[in-house]
Scaffold this active site. Structure first.
Site, PDB file in Angstrom:
ATOM      1  N   THR A  15       0.832  -1.200   0.000  1.00  0.00           N
ATOM      2  CA  THR A  15       0.000   0.000   0.000  1.00  0.00           C
ATOM      3  C   THR A  15       0.867   1.250   0.000  1.00  0.00           C
ATOM      4  O   THR A  15       0.573   2.223  -0.709  1.00  0.00           O
ATOM      5  CB  THR A  15      -0.940  -0.018   1.229  1.00  0.00           C
ATOM      6  N   GLN A  19       0.826   4.064  -2.975  1.00  0.00           N
ATOM      7  CA  GLN A  19       0.530   5.469  -2.658  1.00  0.00           C
ATOM      8  C   GLN A  19       1.683   6.373  -3.047  1.00  0.00           C
ATOM      9  O   GLN A  19       1.487   7.475  -3.558  1.00  0.00           O
ATOM     10  CB  GLN A  19       0.283   5.604  -1.146  1.00  0.00           C
ATOM     11  N   SER A  39       0.830  -8.029  -1.934  1.00  0.00           N
ATOM     12  CA  SER A  39      -0.401  -7.252  -2.043  1.00  0.00           C
ATOM     13  C   SER A  39      -1.679  -8.085  -2.199  1.00  0.00           C
ATOM     14  O   SER A  39      -2.459  -7.867  -3.120  1.00  0.00           O
ATOM     15  CB  SER A  39      -0.277  -6.293  -3.237  1.00  0.00           C
ATOM     16  N   ASN A  42      -5.008 -10.635   3.026  1.00  0.00           N
ATOM     17  CA  ASN A  42      -4.919 -11.846   3.844  1.00  0.00           C
ATOM     18  C   ASN A  42      -6.056 -11.982   4.847  1.00  0.00           C
ATOM     19  O   ASN A  42      -6.368 -13.074   5.301  1.00  0.00           O
ATOM     20  CB  ASN A  42      -3.528 -12.061   4.463  1.00  0.00           C
ATOM     21  N   CYS A  43      -6.752 -10.887   5.129  1.00  0.00           N
ATOM     22  CA  CYS A  43      -7.956 -11.013   5.970  1.00  0.00           C
ATOM     23  C   CYS A  43      -9.051 -11.802   5.259  1.00  0.00           C
ATOM     24  O   CYS A  43      -9.969 -12.325   5.907  1.00  0.00           O
ATOM     25  CB  CYS A  43      -8.520  -9.647   6.330  1.00  0.00           C
ATOM     26  N   ASN A 269      13.666   5.474  15.105  1.00  0.00           N
ATOM     27  CA  ASN A 269      14.660   6.416  15.630  1.00  0.00           C
ATOM     28  C   ASN A 269      15.571   6.977  14.531  1.00  0.00           C
ATOM     29  O   ASN A 269      16.214   8.004  14.714  1.00  0.00           O
ATOM     30  CB  ASN A 269      15.484   5.772  16.743  1.00  0.00           C
ATOM     31  N   ALA A 275       8.459   2.527   9.499  1.00  0.00           N
ATOM     32  CA  ALA A 275       7.923   1.168   9.653  1.00  0.00           C
ATOM     33  C   ALA A 275       6.399   1.216   9.678  1.00  0.00           C
ATOM     34  O   ALA A 275       5.789   2.196  10.126  1.00  0.00           O
ATOM     35  CB  ALA A 275       8.451   0.509  10.926  1.00  0.00           C
ATOM     36  N   GLY A 277       2.663  -1.517   9.621  1.00  0.00           N
ATOM     37  CA  GLY A 277       2.065  -2.853   9.631  1.00  0.00           C
ATOM     38  C   GLY A 277       2.091  -3.538  10.978  1.00  0.00           C
ATOM     39  O   GLY A 277       2.186  -2.902  12.022  1.00  0.00           O
ATOM     40  N   HIS A 300      -3.002   0.504   6.645  1.00  0.00           N
ATOM     41  CA  HIS A 300      -3.396   1.359   5.530  1.00  0.00           C
ATOM     42  C   HIS A 300      -3.256   2.841   5.877  1.00  0.00           C
ATOM     43  O   HIS A 300      -2.822   3.646   5.060  1.00  0.00           O
ATOM     44  CB  HIS A 300      -4.826   1.031   5.094  1.00  0.00           C
TER      45      HIS A 300
END
Lengths: 447, 447
Positions: A15, A19, A39, A42-43, A269, A275, A277, A300
């Site tokens: 995603t 974007q 992509s 998985n739900c 940091n 990061a 997900g 998302h």
């Protein structure tokens, strides 16, 4: 032209890539994905097994080829095994060719996701599966095609476990659910989740509580209780651990459980390392309290924020998460948000428990909804909400999410002008009544 | 002990009486109701005709007898014909005994409601009815019992009209809907309501647009178009006018249309005279703009505020209304809130128009939802929202109501952490996507 490397090409990574490309036609984007696919939803995997998702390929939002057409370089079967954030490079293992190389970035986006937990007794058991990736789905489908599944065992009564039970039943497969504790579906308090056992019984589904698989020999599954079950398929859904081992030797800060710590822009940091997900730690939206939520909404949202931030738009910020979640279990909807029950102790609170019909009580198809709020004694803040019923649960949890986000208290729920007509609500809706109860409770506390 | 007189014993009046008694066991309460009944769910009346409300008596929340048991004096067939707010008394006509008397109060609560509009051609037509009261329902049921209804005419394509059409069809009665303008259901903009004509056609329901009844002779209904229709029953649902004639000679302030003006505590210009229900003018919640909303939510909320205020608790205040509303029309749900389309001109705005599946698009039973927002150009405030679909419309309008109430903008919708699971939503929900579109639009406006 800045070079962006994305580690992991499923929900968060894919995603963010899409974007970024939409915002910036020229930026250099490479995705390294250790698996075969990118992509996919998985739900939705359990629902293809049950048949509600008709075609497997409907689950695929983008392929390496479709990304390549948008000038996004996709390297599948490429695992990032280490990073050097000071030198701005990653170490990549080309799995199929068994070679390793370094790749340099200007921005790095970590979307490694989680690894499904397993239990020792299921290692090397040919009919044992997890359902975490599209590859897993294909393996399960092949197994179901090649072997007659008279009986299946699902391990774990969490959301994956319950979804799998339901979808296997939809395939007319006999199922035994094996769950290691007394209470199913731990996001819900035990007295509220008790109905799940009744629902399983009503559907003729066998359930073994306080049980674990200790051995599988052939089709015979032996439980810790000594019972033996014949099973041609075993599916384990017992949670995930963040797949962040490759960061252990980097200076990217992880929390104690191994989740990647990020700020409101999704940055670690390192200001050029982001990061997204299931592997990130964030904060509750409504409380200064850390949380990790391995759900798609947050991935998302963070993908949007990271891609905009890299492109120079700093306006969007990650607000933290309520952890709003819902599952369907046969006719029931189960939703919660906010603190886990185990986290409530440090917040002085009272409980509002309320049952009311989902629509005007005189409508012949009205059904009860059960709402439970844990409310801060000091200011009426809704710390946690749980909603269970057979219709209209998703509406109530979403209204709560919108309400809490903007600072609405439990008492304030009385003021939400819901859409009333007999097929949808009572004039004083379920949530309005919860608000009125909270007002009464607060008055008593102040007396 | 203070004496409270309540004018009108249906939704607003009865609810205020019940709440007052709950708060204060001793206060003296008298209700004067000009009709036969009190405290029934008039929103549910159409659904008893269609059969979704099985028993007529389920519609009755309280009877004069049950109120009497709680020491609330109920005088039915007693019409308040005038008030003297300076002398704190009302003039009451005892209809059955044809006598008039004065009654004194310390607090007066006006809940006169509205009178259903009629058309001249239906006066003295024995098979013509309105459906506004429980008495009306009983008349209609008696008529349907005594006469074979082969064909019925419903006059007016507003919410009562559409609900009546649907419920008569559920009774297997052929229906013709007669509507005087080009567009049905005026709360919705014409291009969004166009589907209603298709839905009527799909259900085999005859509709006459731009038509009015000019004459009824026997069972023959003649329309302004010259057409004749055979109808054994005619039901008119063409709106209400506030029943405030009895206040014309008082000094209680009404607006030009005859609605009673009230403050945030439900008080008129007299501090001891309150008003509640369909006959009051209030303000939009999100805008400084007057509005009258003849719907039950506001009546129940105001009943709470008035009863608490009289009892000495000044904390609850009426926030105005969004006018959140919804109707079901066969398989469709239609919901709006905020300004009427005709009121939008004075607010510089842009439109966000969005169609998206109600749940994950790969789910085989996913269906589209259409959301249209009118958004203030200056600050992104949602001036008006309309939502149409066949599933999940009520969820979206309620989330919007909660969001707007707490100052959420159109752009801000992107931030609502909805409960996502494939049977309920996409990871970027319908409303999230509307938010993202609003962000893009706002960026462009600022360029």
């Amino acid at each position: 032209m800045p070079r962006v490397i994305i580690v992991g090409g499923v929900a968060g990574g894919a995603t963010t890539a899409a974007q970024l490309r939409r915002i910036d036609p020229d930026i250099d984007i490479t995705i390294y994905e250790k698996g075969r696919d990118i992509s996919y939803g998985n739900c939705g995997l359990p629902y293809h097994i049950g048949g509600e998702v008709k075609e497997r390929d409907q689950l695929i939002a983008a392929t390496p080829e479709s990304f390549m057409e948008r000038d996004i370089v996709v390297r599948t079967y490429h695992q990032v095994t280490g990073i050097d954030a000071d030198k701005k490079k990653v170490q990549v293992k080309d799995i199929l060719n068994d070679r390793t190389f370094d790749a340099e970035y200007d921005y790095l986006i970590l979307s490694p996701g989680g690894a499904p937990r397993t239990i020792p007794a299921l290692l090397d058991v040919p009919q044992a599966f997890v359902l975490h990736t599209l590859e897993n789905l294909d393996e399960i489908k092949a197994h179901m095609h090649n072997k007659t599944i008279k009986h299946a065992v699902v391990v774990g009564g969490g959301y994956i476990g319950l979804e799998m039970v339901e979808n296997l039943v939809h395939r007319d497969i006999d199922v035994t659910l094996v769950h290691r504790s007394e209470n199913l579906y731990h996001p819900l308090e035990p007295d509220m989740s008790a109905f799940i056992v009744d629902e399983l019984a009503a559907k003729g589904i066998d359930v073994k509580l306080n049980a674990e698989i200790v051995e599988v020999v052939g089709d015979t599954v032996t439980l810790s209780t000594g019972e033996e079950i014949d099973a041609q398929m075993i599916i384990a859904g017992i949670g995930i651990t963040p797949r962040t081992d490759f960061l252990r030797n980097s200076n990217v800060v992880l929390n104690e459980a191994g989740y990647i710590c990020v700020d409101q822009y999704g940055r670690t940091n390192y200001k050029d390392v982001y990061a997204v997900g299931d592997a990130i730690e964030t904060s509750y939206q409504h409380l200064d309290h850390p949380v990790n939520v391995a759900l798609a909404w947050g991935a998302h949202r963070m993908a949007y924020i990271i891609s905009n931030h890299i492109s120079g738009d700093k306006a969007a910020r990650f607000e933290g998460l309520l952890g709003t979640n819902i599952i369907r279990f046969f006719d029931h909807d189960i939703a919660t948000l906010g603190l886990q029950v185990s986290e409530l102790d440090s917040y002085p609170h009272f409980v509002i428990d309320h049952k009311q019909k989902n629509k005007a009580g005189y409508m012949s198809d009205s059904v009860p909804i059960h709402v439970r709020l844990h409310v801060s004694k000091s200011d009426g803040k809704i710390l946690r909400a749980a909603v269970v019923g057979t219709e209209g649960v998703d509406k109530r949890i979403d209204v709560l999410a919108a309400h809490i986000r903007l600072g609405g208290t439990a008492m304030d729920l009385a003021n939400i002008e819901v859409a009333y007509s007999p097929p949808y609500s009572s004039p004083k809706s379920v949530l309005n009544m919860v608000g009125y109860k909270a007002i009464e409770k607060m008055k008593k506390l102040k007396e």
